[in-house]
Write a protein that holds these residues in place. Sequence first.
Motif: not given
Length: 481
Positions: A420-426, A441-458
């Motif tokens: 959710i924090a990733i989604y809001i930040a984006r 926390g130094g995550r890979d961009h693909s992990s960040i993208m996955h988190g964003y898309e998960k919240i966006n879809e819901k």
Amino acid sequence: MSENNLKEVWNLALNQIEKEYKEKGKEIDFKLWFKMDYLEDDIQTIKVAVPSEFMWKQMISKGIVNTVKLTIKNLMGLSDLNIEPVIKESPVSESASNETEELPKKNIEIEKKEEIKEKPKTEAKEVKAKKVRNQNSTLTENFTFETFIPGEGTSSKFAYNVAQAVAENPGKKANPLLIYGGVGLGKTHLMQAIGNRILENGNDNLKICYIQAESFLNEFTSSLLNKNSEKFKSKYRNLDVLLLDDIHFLQNKTGIQDELFYTFEALHKKHAQMVFTCDRPLKEIQNMADRLVSRLGSGMCLDLQPPNYETRRAIIQKKLDLKEKDLPVEIVDYIARTVETNVRDLGAALDKILGYAEFIDTNITIEIAQNLLSDLYTSPAIGNISIENILKVVADNYQISVSDIKGKKRDKKYAIPRFIAIYIAREITEYSFTELGNEFGGRDHSSIMHGYEKINEKAQTDPSYMAKIKNLIEEVKKYKG
């Protein structure tokens, strides 16, 4: 060969959705957002006629298309279903009928209404006449000083005056020039206005380049791979005017930072004008070389703040003039009072209301405007929004710590707030997925993208979930630390 396998179930689904909207007192919303006419299908894909690409994008962003998909899938027990648009040049019939019919071509001149009518074109033509004879394909002609509304007594007014001075005397005043501020406040507009004015003044012989930092990086990387880095260096170090947008994108990228430093040195030595934009003050950019930060901030730094009420009203009127449209005074006033965030949101709100007036073919009232803009964030803007504030607000709401969100724990208790924090930040900052990875926390961009898309879809399929996200965004904007 076209088929009509799902025509009956389409009509049934739309009738069911309409009934649900009526029960909730949202009949107007249904008429606006479900303007899709069934055309044909092949079991897996339904083709529908929609008024315009603008309306189709709105339907997707508001979850309308997903709502129809889920309803049909539930009725038919389908595992998968696609809905494809066929853009028509004229609005779909205002009736709720889903019968297939040939749509008439749209008359270019929309029928004049009592409250919304075409503006006399003389004033708009005068504005268009001032457009730059743009010989630089990287510049947008609409981004001129004439179309930028700074407002009196504001930070934007000061930035506007400085930018004009730079454009009139490139390389001699405020060099380098750094413009920073939040999303949608006009940084790119003002930067490109400088380039357009320089060309307008007859400086066609000057080498001017506007480029986004991401493209600058990609071009640099490509030059290394193709072993033609000298060509890259020659191109940028021999410019007369460099307009580099979104330099915050270059944080954590040492190679391109070194190249930009040497490019800066070469251009500064030949008194070439340099203009940079950033979404935050230089001191807030992480992992940027100190020597580069020193150079970028060595000239004049301008802070763009959200426009005040009077400026917002002037911006709306200017946009109406350019579109050759008109709205009642009370509607213009309502938009200006309601949308307090930035210029981009003002434009989106205006387009939404004008689109409704055109496709529903009705006069706009205050009640309709209130309904249409009810999903916009109307809390006072606070300028630059930090990732830290987003993390604190989300952490407090989920009763965990900021370190939990940044940490490696994958339990649902921590993963959902993190996403959710990733989604809001984006959504409300200009951070790229790579930059957010560094912040989370130094995550890979693909992990960040996955988190964003998960919240966006819901959020697109669950109105209550979207409402929760919006409430969190309002808290972030109000957060004082």
